[in-house]
Design an enzyme around this catalytic site. Structure first.
Site, short mmCIF file in Angstrom:
data_model
loop_
_atom_site.label_atom_id
_atom_site.label_comp_id
_atom_site.label_asym_id
_atom_site.label_seq_id
_atom_site.Cartn_x
_atom_site.Cartn_y
_atom_site.Cartn_z
N ASP A 1 -6.64 -41.57 2.53
CA ASP A 1 -7.20 -40.25 2.75
C ASP A 1 -6.08 -39.25 2.56
O ASP A 1 -4.99 -39.61 2.10
CB ASP A 1 -7.87 -40.15 4.13
CG ASP A 1 -6.88 -40.21 5.29
OD1 ASP A 1 -5.67 -40.43 5.07
OD2 ASP A 1 -7.33 -40.05 6.45
N CYS B 1 -4.17 -44.42 5.95
CA CYS B 1 -4.67 -43.16 6.51
C CYS B 1 -3.66 -42.72 7.56
O CYS B 1 -2.61 -43.35 7.69
CB CYS B 1 -6.10 -43.28 7.04
SG CYS B 1 -6.33 -44.23 8.56
N HIS C 1 -0.71 -66.02 9.18
CA HIS C 1 -1.71 -66.58 10.08
C HIS C 1 -3.14 -66.10 9.83
O HIS C 1 -4.09 -66.81 10.19
CB HIS C 1 -1.36 -66.27 11.54
CG HIS C 1 -0.20 -67.07 12.02
ND1 HIS C 1 0.24 -66.97 13.32
CD2 HIS C 1 0.62 -67.97 11.42
CE1 HIS C 1 1.29 -67.79 13.49
NE2 HIS C 1 1.53 -68.39 12.34
#
Length: 147
Positions: free
Chosen positions: A11, A68, A101
């Site tokens: 954004d 963002c 993981h």
């Protein structure tokens, strides 16, 4: 991780760091596709998070990097898509673990809270760490909601 063309999204609050990400990827010779935004004009992160997720679902790009202001909003947006595992990372160690993981396929960074130096370290870890597999496979398989 097998890298195809990296999908990018941000954004307005992540735009400046995304420009650095492009420079980093250019230096590494890694192709990318930018799903927007294309300026610092105020906009809505879901528009670009969904576009990136759809690009990944359509196999146009893999993996993704999204930014963002805090990283939270675009993470929430991306993780609404069943095939996306977006990991919010503000330190290289987190990027290492989310790949090792969780087999994250989108790196999310908080544009307002990290330096370009930190972002470089985060991207190095994310792009160079392989999924460990083993006991983590069954955990990752339980993430998607099966209806």
């Amino acid at each position: 991780m097998e890298i195809k063309t990296i999908g990018l999204a941000s954004d307005h609050a992540g735009f400046e760091l995304k420009q650095f990400v492009k420079q980093y990827l250019d230096e590494k010779g890694i192709a990318y596709k930018d799903y927007g935004t294309y300026s610092e004009d105020s906009c809505d992160y879901p528009d670009f998070g969904h576009a990136l997720a759809e690009g990944m679902e359509n196999r146009e790009v893999f993996p993704g990097i999204a930014i963002c202001g805090s990283g939270e909003g675009i993470s929430m947006t991306l993780n609404k898509h069943q095939s996306i595992r977006a990991g919010l990372c503000w330190a290289p160690e987190l990027a290492h673990m989310t790949r090792l993981h969780n087999d994250a396929n989108v790196l999310v960074m908080p544009g307002r809270f990290i330096s370009t130096e930190t972002a470089r370290g985060i991207m190095d870890e994310f792009l160079n760490t392989e999924f460990e597999g083993g006991r983590h496979i069954r955990r990752v398989e339980k993430i998607a909601v099966n209806k």
